[in-house]
Design a protein around this motif. Structure first.
Motif, mmCIF file in Angstrom:
data_model
loop_
_atom_site.group_PDB
_atom_site.id
_atom_site.type_symbol
_atom_site.label_atom_id
_atom_site.label_comp_id
_atom_site.label_asym_id
_atom_site.label_seq_id
_atom_site.Cartn_x
_atom_site.Cartn_y
_atom_site.Cartn_z
ATOM 1 N N PHE A 207 0.834 -1.196 0.000
ATOM 2 C CA PHE A 207 0.000 0.000 0.000
ATOM 3 C C PHE A 207 0.876 1.256 0.000
ATOM 4 O O PHE A 207 1.644 1.488 0.927
ATOM 5 C CB PHE A 207 -0.934 0.022 1.219
ATOM 6 C CG PHE A 207 -2.118 -0.889 1.077
ATOM 7 C CD1 PHE A 207 -3.225 -0.515 0.325
ATOM 8 C CD2 PHE A 207 -2.120 -2.135 1.686
ATOM 9 C CE1 PHE A 207 -4.312 -1.357 0.186
ATOM 10 C CE2 PHE A 207 -3.210 -2.989 1.560
ATOM 11 C CZ PHE A 207 -4.313 -2.598 0.799
ATOM 12 N N VAL A 208 0.774 2.022 -1.096
ATOM 13 C CA VAL A 208 1.422 3.331 -1.178
ATOM 14 C C VAL A 208 0.430 4.283 -1.833
ATOM 15 O O VAL A 208 -0.539 3.856 -2.465
ATOM 16 C CB VAL A 208 2.736 3.291 -1.996
ATOM 17 C CG1 VAL A 208 3.790 2.461 -1.283
ATOM 18 C CG2 VAL A 208 2.493 2.761 -3.395
ATOM 19 N N ASP A 209 0.663 5.572 -1.694
ATOM 20 C CA ASP A 209 -0.293 6.563 -2.186
ATOM 21 C C ASP A 209 -0.338 6.628 -3.712
ATOM 22 O O ASP A 209 0.681 6.548 -4.396
ATOM 23 C CB ASP A 209 0.053 7.956 -1.651
ATOM 24 C CG ASP A 209 -0.444 8.166 -0.232
ATOM 25 O OD1 ASP A 209 -1.073 7.237 0.327
ATOM 26 O OD2 ASP A 209 -0.203 9.262 0.315
ATOM 27 N N PHE A 210 -1.562 6.762 -4.205
ATOM 28 C CA PHE A 210 -1.822 7.088 -5.602
ATOM 29 C C PHE A 210 -2.846 8.214 -5.573
ATOM 30 O O PHE A 210 -3.958 8.037 -5.084
ATOM 31 C CB PHE A 210 -2.379 5.863 -6.352
ATOM 32 C CG PHE A 210 -2.656 6.110 -7.811
ATOM 33 C CD1 PHE A 210 -1.645 6.500 -8.670
ATOM 34 C CD2 PHE A 210 -3.932 5.944 -8.335
ATOM 35 C CE1 PHE A 210 -1.886 6.717 -10.019
ATOM 36 C CE2 PHE A 210 -4.192 6.161 -9.685
ATOM 37 C CZ PHE A 210 -3.164 6.557 -10.527
ATOM 38 N N PHE A 211 -2.458 9.395 -6.024
ATOM 39 C CA PHE A 211 -3.287 10.594 -5.877
ATOM 40 C C PHE A 211 -3.701 10.777 -4.406
ATOM 41 O O PHE A 211 -4.866 11.000 -4.084
ATOM 42 C CB PHE A 211 -4.516 10.526 -6.784
ATOM 43 C CG PHE A 211 -4.234 10.863 -8.222
ATOM 44 C CD1 PHE A 211 -4.238 12.182 -8.666
ATOM 45 C CD2 PHE A 211 -3.946 9.864 -9.141
ATOM 46 C CE1 PHE A 211 -3.970 12.497 -9.993
ATOM 47 C CE2 PHE A 211 -3.671 10.176 -10.470
ATOM 48 C CZ PHE A 211 -3.682 11.487 -10.897
ATOM 49 N N ASN A 212 -2.711 10.654 -3.517
ATOM 50 C CA ASN A 212 -2.879 10.913 -2.078
ATOM 51 C C ASN A 212 -3.814 9.936 -1.372
ATOM 52 O O ASN A 212 -4.270 10.211 -0.260
ATOM 53 C CB ASN A 212 -3.371 12.352 -1.844
ATOM 54 C CG ASN A 212 -2.406 13.390 -2.382
ATOM 55 O OD1 ASN A 212 -1.201 13.289 -2.155
ATOM 56 N ND2 ASN A 212 -2.921 14.367 -3.114
ATOM 57 N N THR A 213 -4.092 8.794 -1.971
ATOM 58 C CA THR A 213 -4.927 7.773 -1.343
ATOM 59 C C THR A 213 -4.193 6.437 -1.398
ATOM 60 O O THR A 213 -3.691 6.054 -2.468
ATOM 61 C CB THR A 213 -6.274 7.636 -2.084
ATOM 62 O OG1 THR A 213 -6.966 8.887 -2.008
ATOM 63 C CG2 THR A 213 -7.139 6.559 -1.445
ATOM 64 N N PRO A 214 -4.093 5.708 -0.280
ATOM 65 C CA PRO A 214 -3.400 4.411 -0.294
ATOM 66 C C PRO A 214 -4.020 3.465 -1.314
ATOM 67 O O PRO A 214 -5.236 3.279 -1.357
ATOM 68 C CB PRO A 214 -3.588 3.887 1.133
ATOM 69 C CG PRO A 214 -3.829 5.108 1.965
ATOM 70 C CD PRO A 214 -4.587 6.051 1.074
ATOM 71 N N ALA A 215 -3.178 2.874 -2.168
ATOM 72 C CA ALA A 215 -3.638 1.941 -3.201
ATOM 73 C C ALA A 215 -2.727 0.722 -3.194
ATOM 74 O O ALA A 215 -1.498 0.849 -3.101
ATOM 75 C CB ALA A 215 -3.614 2.616 -4.567
#
Length: 302
Positions: A207-215
């Motif tokens: 889980f890392v951010d994609f457009f400031n949301t964890p993805a």
């Protein structure tokens, strides 16, 4: 009717539909696709693709006004419809006829320099614009191995493999055997293409951010970059207005993508995808449930 029988019929129908679409000039195929997308938009919350697109755009572009968000949702669904309606052209037209629709290619030297370096090239190809056109262009110019997730319909899978391999593309399924094939290609100094914005299996992701949301984000691509020293390049084919064709863009990925720290590297990969998407937000596949799997305790999005 058995499940396998239903899948078989769906596959046959999909192949027939592609055959019909291939008969249309690009102008009319795109108009048909835009019409399908417009119909999805008009159905609003009754349509799942509208729902998912709306959820993703609200999450990723919270700074937009409500009017701006609705415009982007509408444009996105119309562009998605065109991506579908263009498959007849991408897969069934004669190769030279399809390649003539590519009007301009930008910054290809990042690929040629990577090939000359001798450690191979990893192409980050997000679900942006027409990725089948991009695949065809690269297959025509380089020894190219593309990793893909086989569809459930056997007939459609066979068509995909046959059509994508017309110019010698080697197809690598997203499994252990496919990873080995990709590794061997990179060791030979060749080029491989991987879609970076699909949710992996939980054990293969972080889980890392994609457009400031964890993805949930794949670990494979940055791990390959770290292990092989391959050059990592972003690429996409932009759909031009008024059926004028396509323009291809290449750029260097975020340099931290080859870092051995997987959290740092995966974050760099997502930033690389974000940069491409921000250049062409209406042509990104926003209907895909990119944030479907949530971190422990995370609120459900779809």
């Amino acid at each position: 009717m058995s499940v396998s029988r239903v899948k078989s019929l769906k596959g046959i129908f999909a192949v027939l539909a592609l055959g019909v679409l291939a008969l249309l000039p690009l102008k009319y195929a795109q108009k048909f696709g835009a019409f399908l997308g417009s119909r999805m938009y008009q159905k609003g919350a009754k349509n799942k693709m509208y729902q998912h697109t709306k959820s993703n755009i609200e999450l990723c572009f919270s700074e937009l006004t409500e009017q701006e968000k609705q415009l982007l949702i509408k444009e996105s669904l119309e562009q998605t419809g065109q991506s579908v309606s263009e498959m007849g052209m991408s897969w069934l037209w004669p190769v030279n006829k399809t390649l003539k629709k590519i009007k301009k290619v930008n910054n290809e030297e990042v690929i040629t320099q990577g090939i000359e370096a001798g450690k191979g090239v990893i192409l980050i190809a997000p679900h942006l614009g027409n990725w089948e056109i991009l695949n065809l262009y690269l297959s025509n110019r380089y020894t190219f191995t593309a990793m893909y997730k086989p569809p459930k319909q056997k007939q459609l899978d066979e068509l995909i493999k046959r059509m994508r391999a017309r110019l010698g593309t080697d197809m690598a399924p997203a499994n252990v055997q496919g990873v080995r094939k990709v590794m061997k290609a990179l060791k030979r100094g060749e080029m491989v293409g991987i879609l970076p914005d699909q949710e992996p299996e939980i054990e293969g992701g972080i889980f890392v951010d994609f457009f400031n949301t964890p993805a949930l984000t794949m670990k494979l691509l940055p791990q390959l970059a770290a292990q092989t020293g391959a050059t990592v390049v972003c690429g996409y084919a932009k759909r031009l207005p008024n059926a004028e064709g396509f323009e291809i863009f290449f750029s260097e990925a975020d340099p931290e993508i080859a870092t051995k720290d997987i959290h740092v590297a995966a974050s760099a990969m997502n930033r690389s995808v974000e940069r491409c998407v921000k250049e062409l937000p209406s042509q990104y596949q926003w209907e895909y449930k990119r944030f479907n799997t949530r971190p422990e305790g995370g609120a459900k999005i779809y």
